[in-house]
Motif scaffolding. Structure first.
Motif, PDB file in Angstrom:
ATOM      1  N   LEU A   1      -0.119  -3.040   7.304  1.00 28.52           N
ATOM      2  CA  LEU A   1       0.464  -2.196   8.413  1.00 28.52           C
ATOM      3  C   LEU A   1      -0.142  -2.810   9.624  1.00 28.52           C
ATOM      4  O   LEU A   1       0.491  -2.674  10.728  1.00 28.52           O
ATOM      5  N   GLU A   2      -1.568  -3.334   9.453  1.00 27.83           N
ATOM      6  CA  GLU A   2      -2.165  -3.814  10.875  1.00 27.83           C
ATOM      7  C   GLU A   2      -1.370  -4.790  11.337  1.00 27.83           C
ATOM      8  O   GLU A   2      -1.042  -4.991  12.643  1.00 27.83           O
ATOM      9  N   GLN A   3      -0.665  -5.965  10.752  1.00 33.18           N
ATOM     10  CA  GLN A   3       0.067  -6.918  11.007  1.00 33.18           C
ATOM     11  C   GLN A   3       1.362  -6.433  11.657  1.00 33.18           C
ATOM     12  O   GLN A   3       1.791  -7.118  12.658  1.00 33.18           O
ATOM     13  N   ASP A   4       1.954  -5.647  10.914  1.00 30.86           N
ATOM     14  CA  ASP A   4       3.288  -5.196  11.541  1.00 30.86           C
ATOM     15  C   ASP A   4       3.196  -4.334  12.901  1.00 30.86           C
ATOM     16  O   ASP A   4       3.975  -4.436  13.737  1.00 30.86           O
ATOM     17  N   LEU A   5       2.131  -3.596  13.180  1.00 31.43           N
ATOM     18  CA  LEU A   5       1.728  -3.001  14.429  1.00 31.43           C
ATOM     19  C   LEU A   5       1.299  -3.948  15.486  1.00 31.43           C
ATOM     20  O   LEU A   5       1.667  -3.662  16.598  1.00 31.43           O
ATOM     21  N   SER A   6       0.597  -4.820  15.052  1.00 31.54           N
ATOM     22  CA  SER A   6       0.283  -5.826  16.195  1.00 31.54           C
ATOM     23  C   SER A   6       1.330  -6.610  16.340  1.00 31.54           C
ATOM     24  O   SER A   6       1.343  -7.188  17.763  1.00 31.54           O
ATOM     25  N   ALA A   7       2.478  -6.709  15.695  1.00 25.25           N
ATOM     26  CA  ALA A   7       3.673  -7.602  16.217  1.00 25.25           C
ATOM     27  C   ALA A   7       4.348  -6.521  17.318  1.00 25.25           C
ATOM     28  O   ALA A   7       4.993  -7.286  18.154  1.00 25.25           O
ATOM     29  N   VAL A   8       4.362  -5.127  17.232  1.00 25.08           N
ATOM     30  CA  VAL A   8       4.898  -4.567  18.271  1.00 25.08           C
ATOM     31  C   VAL A   8       4.148  -4.339  19.437  1.00 25.08           C
ATOM     32  O   VAL A   8       4.356  -4.494  20.634  1.00 25.08           O
ATOM     33  N   ALA A   9       2.615  -4.078  19.217  1.00 31.64           N
ATOM     34  CA  ALA A   9       1.685  -4.052  20.450  1.00 31.64           C
ATOM     35  C   ALA A   9       0.372  -4.706  19.881  1.00 31.64           C
ATOM     36  O   ALA A   9      -0.568  -4.236  19.211  1.00 31.64           O
ATOM     37  N   PRO A  10       0.391  -6.019  20.561  1.00 31.85           N
ATOM     38  CA  PRO A  10      -0.871  -6.887  19.986  1.00 31.85           C
ATOM     39  C   PRO A  10      -2.152  -6.196  20.363  1.00 31.85           C
ATOM     40  O   PRO A  10      -2.472  -5.302  21.430  1.00 31.85           O
ATOM     41  N   GLY A  11      -3.433  -6.154  19.626  1.00 30.22           N
ATOM     42  CA  GLY A  11      -4.364  -5.575  19.940  1.00 30.22           C
ATOM     43  C   GLY A  11      -4.775  -4.540  19.221  1.00 30.22           C
ATOM     44  O   GLY A  11      -5.773  -3.548  19.126  1.00 30.22           O
ATOM     45  N   VAL A  12      -3.717  -3.813  18.269  1.00 32.15           N
ATOM     46  CA  VAL A  12      -3.860  -2.623  17.602  1.00 32.15           C
ATOM     47  C   VAL A  12      -5.033  -2.726  16.497  1.00 32.15           C
ATOM     48  O   VAL A  12      -4.983  -3.630  15.842  1.00 32.15           O
ATOM     49  N   ILE A  13      -5.730  -1.677  16.484  1.00 30.02           N
ATOM     50  CA  ILE A  13      -6.873  -1.785  15.442  1.00 30.02           C
ATOM     51  C   ILE A  13      -6.679  -0.563  14.507  1.00 30.02           C
ATOM     52  O   ILE A  13      -6.454   0.621  14.855  1.00 30.02           O
ATOM     53  N   VAL A  14      -6.632  -0.939  13.186  1.00 32.93           N
ATOM     54  CA  VAL A  14      -6.341  -0.032  12.155  1.00 32.93           C
ATOM     55  C   VAL A  14      -7.532   0.063  11.239  1.00 32.93           C
ATOM     56  O   VAL A  14      -8.018  -0.917  10.791  1.00 32.93           O
ATOM     57  N   GLU A  15      -8.098   1.482  11.123  1.00 36.48           N
ATOM     58  CA  GLU A  15      -9.185   1.523  10.460  1.00 36.48           C
ATOM     59  C   GLU A  15      -8.866   2.530   9.272  1.00 36.48           C
ATOM     60  O   GLU A  15      -8.682   3.701   9.112  1.00 36.48           O
ATOM     61  N   ARG A  16      -9.018   1.852   8.165  1.00 42.09           N
ATOM     62  CA  ARG A  16      -8.959   2.398   6.788  1.00 42.09           C
ATOM     63  C   ARG A  16     -10.232   3.026   6.160  1.00 42.09           C
ATOM     64  O   ARG A  16     -11.170   2.482   6.187  1.00 42.09           O
ATOM     65  N   ASN A  17     -10.254   4.174   5.982  1.00 40.72           N
ATOM     66  CA  ASN A  17     -11.621   5.172   5.167  1.00 40.72           C
ATOM     67  C   ASN A  17     -11.675   4.747   3.763  1.00 40.72           C
ATOM     68  O   ASN A  17     -12.576   5.425   3.211  1.00 40.72           O
ATOM     69  N   SER A  18     -10.661   3.901   3.306  1.00 39.62           N
ATOM     70  CA  SER A  18     -10.814   3.926   1.766  1.00 39.62           C
ATOM     71  C   SER A  18     -12.184   3.199   1.353  1.00 39.62           C
ATOM     72  O   SER A  18     -12.800   3.460   0.486  1.00 39.62           O
ATOM     73  N   LEU A  19     -12.571   2.063   2.065  1.00 38.79           N
ATOM     74  CA  LEU A  19     -13.946   1.724   1.968  1.00 38.79           C
ATOM     75  C   LEU A  19     -15.123   2.738   1.834  1.00 38.79           C
ATOM     76  O   LEU A  19     -15.715   2.471   1.296  1.00 38.79           O
ATOM     77  N   TRP A  20     -15.044   3.452   2.799  1.00 40.61           N
ATOM     78  CA  TRP A  20     -16.185   4.684   2.842  1.00 40.61           C
ATOM     79  C   TRP A  20     -16.000   5.428   1.768  1.00 40.61           C
ATOM     80  O   TRP A  20     -16.978   5.968   1.215  1.00 40.61           O
TER      81      TRP A  20
END
Length: 328
Positions: A153-172
């Protein structure tokens, strides 16, 4: 007269031999600790299921420079019909599982989130304000239960808008589950320790009663009294004292538990979408305590006096029978 009638009902005079007040008070204190430990275990499990489950399905996406064009035109001017970075990222979220809810936080919502750190100056500002602070666009994604976002997901969104940050809360979520499991393990060890203390107290009390009534028990045993009869008399006495002590300790533990329920009620109410004031008012009713307490905790508290009586009964039976086997 009453003392003589008590002795007739209790042929071994256990009401005078066993330290009734001491055993009752000790079991009451043990029951108090066991009730608090059980409540802590149930609370840890409930909060973990509530918060960890919700956090696992939440994804937060930050888009820096949201109003810039997704594809920079010559001169830095957005071409007609070209999407902004935020709109392009939001449109690219069609790859999420079906049923996902995407919400873009407004400027007012961002101001409310940043107010504890940056003050109230961000409230009501827009991107076109002269003194506007450049804020990223924040997209809040709620995934359906038992689903995960795509791994790329983060790679796909970065291709559209570089610098996008995706935070998944599954780790928490995983960490919360590990914390809850460790708390449950500690609560289990505490309950085992409480059971061990109750067993030790019962054993010492029973041995004291056997030592003080040795002559009477030896005589009755020599006249043909069975081991089961003598052990049963001791066991019924200690079990009744343990049941009363466990019931008293459980009832006393309900006082701090009710106070804790009143403190935690606003948090659970806000998580369920119920106003905290309404929940606090509902806790003042006649059936507030029983209605606000989880059903599994109620069942556990109800079983504590029975468990105390069973532990004392089994311990007394074992000790008395072993003691009788050693008689000449």
């Amino acid at each position: 007269m009453s003392r003589r009638s008590t002795r007739r009902r209790d042929g071994l005079s256990l009401s005078e031999t066993l330290p009734d007040r001491g055993l009752f008070a000790l079991v009451a204190m043990v029951g108090f600790l066991a009730a608090l430990t059980l409540a802590g275990a149930c609370g840890a499990r409930a909060l973990s299921a509530r918060w960890a489950g919700g956090a696992a399905q939440l994804v937060v996406i930050q888009v820096p420079q949201p109003d810039q064009p997704a594809r920079q035109a010559s001169g830095g001017v957005q071409a007609p019909g070209e999407q902004s970075r935020a709109d392009a990222v939001q449109a690219a979220l069609v790859s999420l599982p079906a049923g996902s809810i995407v919400h873009r936080l407004s400027a007012q919502e961002l101001g409310n989130l940043l107010e504890p750190w940056l003050g109230s100056g961000l409230k009501g500002q827009t991107a076109t304000s002269p003194s506007a602070m450049p804020l990223p666009a924040v997209l809040r994604v709620e995934l359906p239960d038992s689903t995960l976002p795509p791994a790329t997901l983060e790679q796909d969104l970065s291709a559209v808008a570089p610098g996008v940050i995706v935070e998944r809360n599954s780790l928490w979520s995983t960490r919360l589950h590990a914390l809850a499991n460790s708390l449950l393990a500690c609560a289990g060890l505490a309950l085992l320790s409480v059971c061990g203390v109750a067993t030790l107290i019962t054993g010492l009390t029973t041995r004291a009663g056997l030592a003080s009534r040795r002559d009477v028990i030896t005589t009755l045993h020599g006249l043909g009294a069975s081991d089961g009869y003598i052990a049963g008399r001791f066991a019924r006495r200690t079990a009744s004292l343990a049941f009363g002590g466990g019931l008293t300790g459980t009832v006393l533990a309900c006082v701090p538990l009710f106070a804790l329920l009143q403190i935690t009620a606003p948090f659970t109410a806000e998580a369920d979408g119920v106003p905290a004031t309404a929940t606090q008012n509902s806790l003042t009713g006649q059936d507030a305590f029983l209605g606000s307490m989880p059903s599994d905790l109620l069942i556990g508290l109800g079983c504590l006096p029975l468990a105390a009586a069973l532990i004392c009964w089994l311990t007394t039976q074992l000790i008395v029978r072993l003691w009788l086997r050693r008689l000449p």
